[in-house]
Design a protein around this motif. Structure first.
Motif, PDB file in Angstrom:
ATOM      1  N   VAL A   1       1.025  -1.737   0.094  1.00 28.79           N
ATOM      2  CA  VAL A   1      -0.175  -0.630  -0.320  1.00 28.79           C
ATOM      3  C   VAL A   1       0.735   1.289  -0.045  1.00 28.79           C
ATOM      4  CG1 VAL A   1      -1.948   1.169   1.155  1.00 28.79           C
ATOM      5  CG2 VAL A   1      -1.783  -1.019   1.384  1.00 28.79           C
ATOM      6  N   LEU A   2       2.047   1.237   0.688  1.00 32.35           N
ATOM      7  CA  LEU A   2       2.730   2.442   0.629  1.00 32.35           C
ATOM      8  C   LEU A   2       3.752   3.332  -0.532  1.00 32.35           C
ATOM      9  CD1 LEU A   2       4.507   1.662   4.041  1.00 32.35           C
ATOM     10  CD2 LEU A   2       3.642   3.510   3.398  1.00 32.35           C
ATOM     11  N   ALA A   3       4.187   1.739  -1.564  1.00 34.49           N
ATOM     12  CA  ALA A   3       4.140   2.384  -2.774  1.00 34.49           C
ATOM     13  C   ALA A   3       3.003   2.494  -3.853  1.00 34.49           C
ATOM     14  CB  ALA A   3       4.687   0.449  -3.548  1.00 34.49           C
ATOM     15  N   GLU A   4       1.545   1.979  -3.093  1.00 34.32           N
ATOM     16  CA  GLU A   4       0.930   3.121  -4.228  1.00 34.32           C
ATOM     17  C   GLU A   4       0.924   4.246  -3.570  1.00 34.32           C
ATOM     18  OE1 GLU A   4      -1.381   2.190  -6.463  1.00 34.32           O
ATOM     19  OE2 GLU A   4      -0.935   0.006  -6.807  1.00 34.32           O
ATOM     20  N   VAL A   5       0.861   4.182  -2.570  1.00 36.65           N
ATOM     21  CA  VAL A   5       0.359   5.817  -2.312  1.00 36.65           C
ATOM     22  C   VAL A   5       1.941   6.455  -2.271  1.00 36.65           C
ATOM     23  CG1 VAL A   5       0.269   7.124   0.197  1.00 36.65           C
ATOM     24  CG2 VAL A   5      -0.722   4.732   0.693  1.00 36.65           C
ATOM     25  N   TRP A   6       2.984   6.148  -2.675  1.00 38.98           N
ATOM     26  CA  TRP A   6       4.211   6.799  -2.251  1.00 38.98           C
ATOM     27  C   TRP A   6       4.082   7.486  -4.352  1.00 38.98           C
ATOM     28  CZ3 TRP A   6       8.089   9.076  -0.103  1.00 38.98           C
ATOM     29  CH2 TRP A   6       9.216   9.175  -1.255  1.00 38.98           C
ATOM     30  N   SER A   7       3.256   6.683  -5.028  1.00 35.63           N
ATOM     31  CA  SER A   7       2.945   7.037  -6.080  1.00 35.63           C
ATOM     32  C   SER A   7       2.286   8.205  -6.409  1.00 35.63           C
ATOM     33  CB  SER A   7       2.707   5.789  -7.606  1.00 35.63           C
ATOM     34  OG  SER A   7       4.295   5.106  -7.452  1.00 35.63           O
ATOM     35  N   ASP A   8       0.870   7.760  -5.246  1.00 36.53           N
ATOM     36  CA  ASP A   8      -0.475   9.245  -5.738  1.00 36.53           C
ATOM     37  C   ASP A   8      -0.136  10.684  -4.663  1.00 36.53           C
ATOM     38  OD1 ASP A   8      -1.869   7.155  -6.630  1.00 36.53           O
ATOM     39  OD2 ASP A   8      -3.166   6.956  -4.258  1.00 36.53           O
ATOM     40  N   LEU A   9       1.154  10.573  -3.707  1.00 41.27           N
ATOM     41  CA  LEU A   9       1.604  11.805  -3.472  1.00 41.27           C
ATOM     42  C   LEU A   9       2.872  12.566  -4.079  1.00 41.27           C
ATOM     43  CD1 LEU A   9       2.076  10.676   0.038  1.00 41.27           C
ATOM     44  CD2 LEU A   9       0.142  11.447  -0.386  1.00 41.27           C
ATOM     45  N   LEU A  10       3.098  11.435  -4.953  1.00 38.87           N
ATOM     46  CA  LEU A  10       4.162  12.818  -6.335  1.00 38.87           C
ATOM     47  C   LEU A  10       3.339  12.995  -6.920  1.00 38.87           C
ATOM     48  CD1 LEU A  10       6.257   9.631  -6.671  1.00 38.87           C
ATOM     49  CD2 LEU A  10       7.427  11.841  -4.880  1.00 38.87           C
ATOM     50  N   ARG A  11       2.043  12.379  -7.701  1.00 39.02           N
ATOM     51  CA  ARG A  11       1.187  12.404  -8.221  1.00 39.02           C
ATOM     52  C   ARG A  11       0.469  13.857  -7.542  1.00 39.02           C
ATOM     53  NH1 ARG A  11      -4.431  10.309 -10.760  1.00 39.02           N
ATOM     54  NH2 ARG A  11      -4.287  11.443 -12.795  1.00 39.02           N
ATOM     55  N   ALA A  12       0.248  13.967  -6.821  1.00 37.77           N
ATOM     56  CA  ALA A  12      -0.785  15.148  -5.710  1.00 37.77           C
ATOM     57  C   ALA A  12       0.183  15.729  -5.514  1.00 37.77           C
ATOM     58  CB  ALA A  12      -0.794  14.355  -4.065  1.00 37.77           C
ATOM     59  N   SER A  13       2.391  15.710  -5.111  1.00 39.83           N
ATOM     60  CA  SER A  13       2.832  17.522  -5.593  1.00 39.83           C
ATOM     61  C   SER A  13       2.482  17.926  -6.567  1.00 39.83           C
ATOM     62  CB  SER A  13       3.998  16.491  -5.192  1.00 39.83           C
ATOM     63  OG  SER A  13       5.163  17.408  -4.903  1.00 39.83           O
ATOM     64  N   GLY A  14       3.110  17.595  -7.590  1.00 42.96           N
ATOM     65  CA  GLY A  14       2.782  17.328  -8.792  1.00 42.96           C
ATOM     66  C   GLY A  14       2.082  18.508  -9.442  1.00 42.96           C
ATOM     67  N   ALA A  15       0.201  18.136  -8.761  1.00 45.81           N
ATOM     68  CA  ALA A  15      -0.940  19.076  -8.449  1.00 45.81           C
ATOM     69  C   ALA A  15      -0.939  20.199  -7.667  1.00 45.81           C
ATOM     70  CB  ALA A  15      -1.839  18.201  -8.205  1.00 45.81           C
ATOM     71  N   SER A  16      -0.055  19.803  -6.722  1.00 44.63           N
ATOM     72  CA  SER A  16      -0.022  20.992  -5.485  1.00 44.63           C
ATOM     73  C   SER A  16       0.241  22.041  -6.541  1.00 44.63           C
ATOM     74  CB  SER A  16       0.599  20.266  -4.647  1.00 44.63           C
ATOM     75  OG  SER A  16      -0.662  19.366  -3.780  1.00 44.63           O
ATOM     76  N   GLU A  17       1.474  21.644  -7.143  1.00 42.00           N
ATOM     77  CA  GLU A  17       2.694  22.268  -7.774  1.00 42.00           C
ATOM     78  C   GLU A  17       1.785  23.837  -8.058  1.00 42.00           C
ATOM     79  OE1 GLU A  17       7.115  20.617  -7.333  1.00 42.00           O
ATOM     80  OE2 GLU A  17       6.330  20.908  -9.172  1.00 42.00           O
ATOM     81  N   ARG A  18       1.475  23.111  -9.390  1.00 41.28           N
ATOM     82  CA  ARG A  18       0.517  23.443 -10.581  1.00 41.28           C
ATOM     83  C   ARG A  18      -0.537  24.585  -9.449  1.00 41.28           C
ATOM     84  NH1 ARG A  18      -0.207  21.578 -15.414  1.00 41.28           N
ATOM     85  NH2 ARG A  18      -2.811  21.436 -15.210  1.00 41.28           N
ATOM     86  N   LEU A  19      -0.900  24.154  -8.954  1.00 42.64           N
ATOM     87  CA  LEU A  19      -2.483  24.934  -8.531  1.00 42.64           C
ATOM     88  C   LEU A  19      -1.447  26.003  -7.377  1.00 42.64           C
ATOM     89  CD1 LEU A  19      -4.864  22.480  -7.129  1.00 42.64           C
ATOM     90  CD2 LEU A  19      -5.324  24.472  -8.841  1.00 42.64           C
ATOM     91  N   LEU A  20      -0.242  25.651  -6.962  1.00 39.48           N
ATOM     92  CA  LEU A  20       0.115  26.941  -5.534  1.00 39.48           C
ATOM     93  C   LEU A  20       1.115  28.110  -6.955  1.00 39.48           C
ATOM     94  CD1 LEU A  20       1.482  24.345  -3.206  1.00 39.48           C
ATOM     95  CD2 LEU A  20      -0.171  25.950  -2.937  1.00 39.48           C
ATOM     96  N   GLU A  21       1.148  27.835  -7.839  1.00 44.36           N
ATOM     97  CA  GLU A  21       1.780  28.162  -9.118  1.00 44.36           C
ATOM     98  C   GLU A  21       0.725  29.294  -9.240  1.00 44.36           C
ATOM     99  OE1 GLU A  21       2.869  26.475 -12.430  1.00 44.36           O
ATOM    100  OE2 GLU A  21       4.302  25.257 -11.687  1.00 44.36           O
TER     101      GLU A  21
END
Length: 600
Positions: free
Chosen positions: A314-334
């Motif tokens: 599960v942590l492997a899946e979550v890690w990928s999800d969090l990396l993807r969410a980090s990209g989305a956060s960057e775009r919104l925070l921009e």
């Protein structure tokens, strides 16, 4: 905006990139109580899960072994152990359900707050912001990116924290019971960490690229859907479909590249860690054969191995999800980090409510659009408009007429010189104060989805029905609205598509009349009307212009002949000024334009 973040991404480690998620903390902080409750429930569920293998050990060693020897107390002890296991399952179920609900609530709430913050921030940006970023991309960030963040905050983060607790707790329990086994397994697991980090960096970079490509398709679709009549008029449906298909296919390829890399990361971690744990479990079986541990301890070890292996997956899946969410956060925070170059001054001065119009003064104003800094539009523009005066701006296309209107509303700041209203430099005024004193009728009437009454009231939301009706009458909106089933409450459709061009223009004029601002800007306000409607609406405009300063842009010179003063603009400068008769006698640019139109 986008390229800078993308270029910087490869050099950052995954952990540093996850720091982009820290930008969400201001939106989580107001709900500390809910977060605390969710964490409490999470810890209860995790602790219960970790206690179950220990209970199974007691069942095997303290119940089944005794019961197998034919002891009645042993059978009774087995029953009590099963009741204890059922109680643990009940606690686990209730705590898990409560955690799921609370984290879902937090995810929905934070996402809604973030979406509202981004939308409100974008609405306050100057037009310069939209010269470099398409509205379709903004919409993609408001929808697709917030959905990714919602999934991360409301689901993935919760699952990650739960399984991290299970992973650490499981290793701790194993360490307390079979330390030699844990040390062996840990050494093997470490060998998989570095490759997993490398693959994770790749997933993070591809996640950002996939979201950018999706935004490109949204931007293209938004642009084309707003121009459907033009697309169909020029029979470009096939070509535009092909163009969207190419962008869509590119987004698909990028997403699948990310999915393949993410799948490889998940498989690598699960196989590596699960294999390591199975190796450790094999050692435990050998220890039972050697008489070093009991059957119950082996059962406990096996269950902890299953818990740890499952948590790692599960942590492997979550890690990928969090990396993807980090990209989305960057775009919104921009978007949230974007600062409009046009902003309220630190110590604004007030523009008093006045009757009789406002005095406008351009003093040696120069200006170039930020997207075209090498192509100045205004060159030392000087003109003065007295309060209550009606003036017209005429000249060839590109002379700077519309730019004058944009500067008066302070969509941009002048590059040189000064622009003042009633003696106050516009940069010293609060934006809301300035724009509340200005009413505009643009060349292309902007109509919103809603009723005719809603669109008229957009000029002054607090206006009552009687005031709306009078404004509609003044702009002759009631002439066509009276023939509709719901009159002023008739729904006009998206962008007013149920109304004709002339009807939309009348609604826009009624909106400006209702606002009753001391400065009225008319940009080809009657250009969409037929001759009869133009004559009628011109009468309404004459009434609206009374007692206020009015600036008219008109290419049809017949509409400006009665202006108190006409300014002729050419290449960003005032080349002639005067009344219609005076300018005709000068024989200059205005006379040539008039001759072309009136002869035609």
């Amino acid at each position: 905006m986008r390229s800078g973040a993308a270029d910087a991404a490869p050099s950052a480690t995954p952990v540093r990139r996850l720091r982009a998620l820290s930008g969400l903390l201001p939106y989580v902080r107001p709900y500390r109580a809910q977060v605390f409750l969710a964490l409490l429930l999470l810890l209860i569920a995790a602790a219960t899960t970790l206690a179950l293998p220990y209970a199974v050990k007691g069942l095997v060693d303290g119940g089944l072994v005794v019961a197998r020897a034919g002891s009645d107390p042993g059978r009774s002890l087995v029953g009590r152990h099963f009741l204890l296991l059922f109680a643990g399952a009940a606690v686990l179920g209730l705590a898990t359900a409560g955690r799921f609900y609370m984290m879902s609530w937090i995810g929905e709430r934070v996402t809604a707050d973030l979406r509202l913050a981004v939308y409100g921030h974008v609405l306050r940006q100057s037009p310069q912001f939209f010269e470099t970023l398409r509205t379709g991309e903004v919409l993609s960030r408001l929808t697709a990116d917030t959905t990714v963040i919602h999934h991360a905050v409301g689901s993935s983060l919760s699952m990650g924290m739960r399984n991290l607790v299970l992973f650490v707790g499981g290793l701790t329990m194993l360490l307390s019971s079979t330390p030699r086994l844990v040390l062996t397994v840990t050494g093997i697991v470490v060998l998989f960490v570095f490759p997993a980090v490398v693959i994770g960096r790749r997933v993070r970079r591809l996640s950002r690229a996939a979201q950018d490509r999706l935004a490109d398709t949204s931007g293209l679709a938004g642009e084309m859907l707003h121009a459907i009549p033009v697309v169909q008029s020029y029979t470009r449906e096939v070509e535009e479909t092909a163009r969207f298909a190419e962008a869509n296919e590119q987004a698909f390829r990028t997403s699948m590249h990310r999915a393949r890399t993410r799948s490889a990361l998940t498989a690598f971690v699960i196989v590596g860690v699960f294999g390591s744990l199975l190796y450790g479990l094999y050692g435990g079986v050998q220890a039972v054969f050697a008489g070093e541990i009991s059957a119950g301890e082996l059962s406990q070890t096996a269950l902890y191995v299953i818990v740890i292996a499952g948590s790692v997956g599960v942590l492997a899946e979550v890690w990928s999800d969090l990396l993807r969410a980090s990209g989305a956060s960057e775009r919104l925070l921009e978007l949230l980090a974007a600062r409009s170059p046009v902003a309220d001054p630190e110590q604004p001065v007030s523009l008093p409510g006045v009757s009789g119009g406002l005095r406008v003064s351009f003093a040696d104003v120069s200006f170039a659009y930020p997207s075209r800094p090498a192509q100045p539009v205004l060159h030392g523009l000087c003109l003065t408009i007295a309060a209550g005066q009606t003036v017209a701006l005429v000249g060839p296309s590109g002379a700077g007429k519309t730019t004058v209107f944009q500067l008066l509303q302070r969509f941009y700041d002048v590059d040189g010189g000064s622009l003042a209203i009633d003696g106050q430099d516009l940069r010293r005024l609060r934006l809301s104060d300035l724009r509340s004193h200005v009413a505009v009728v643009p060349q292309e009437a902007v109509i919103f989805s809603g009723s005719i009454s809603d669109n008229i009231r957009y000029g002054r939301p607090a206006a009552d029905e009687d005031e709306v009706r009078k404004a509609a009458q003044a702009a002759f909106v009631d002439e066509f609205a009276g023939q509709l089933p719901d009159r002023l409450r008739t729904f006009v459709g998206e962008r007013g598509l149920r109304l004709s061009g002339g009807q939309r223009q009348r609604v826009a004029i009624a909106r400006a009349i209702l606002k009753d601002a001391p400065l009225l800007l008319l940009d080809e306000a009657t250009s969409s009307l037929d001759a009869e409607s133009e004559r009628i609406v011109q009468q309404a405009l004459d009434a609206a212009m009374a007692g206020r300063t009015t600036i008219v842009i008109a290419h049809r010179l017949a509409t400006v002949q009665r202006a108190d003063r006409i300014f002729v603009l050419d290449q960003g400068r005032v080349v002639e000024a005067g009344r219609h008769e005076e300018l005709i006698k000068l024989g200059g640019l205005y006379a040539r334009l008039a001759a072309l139109q009136f002869v035609a």
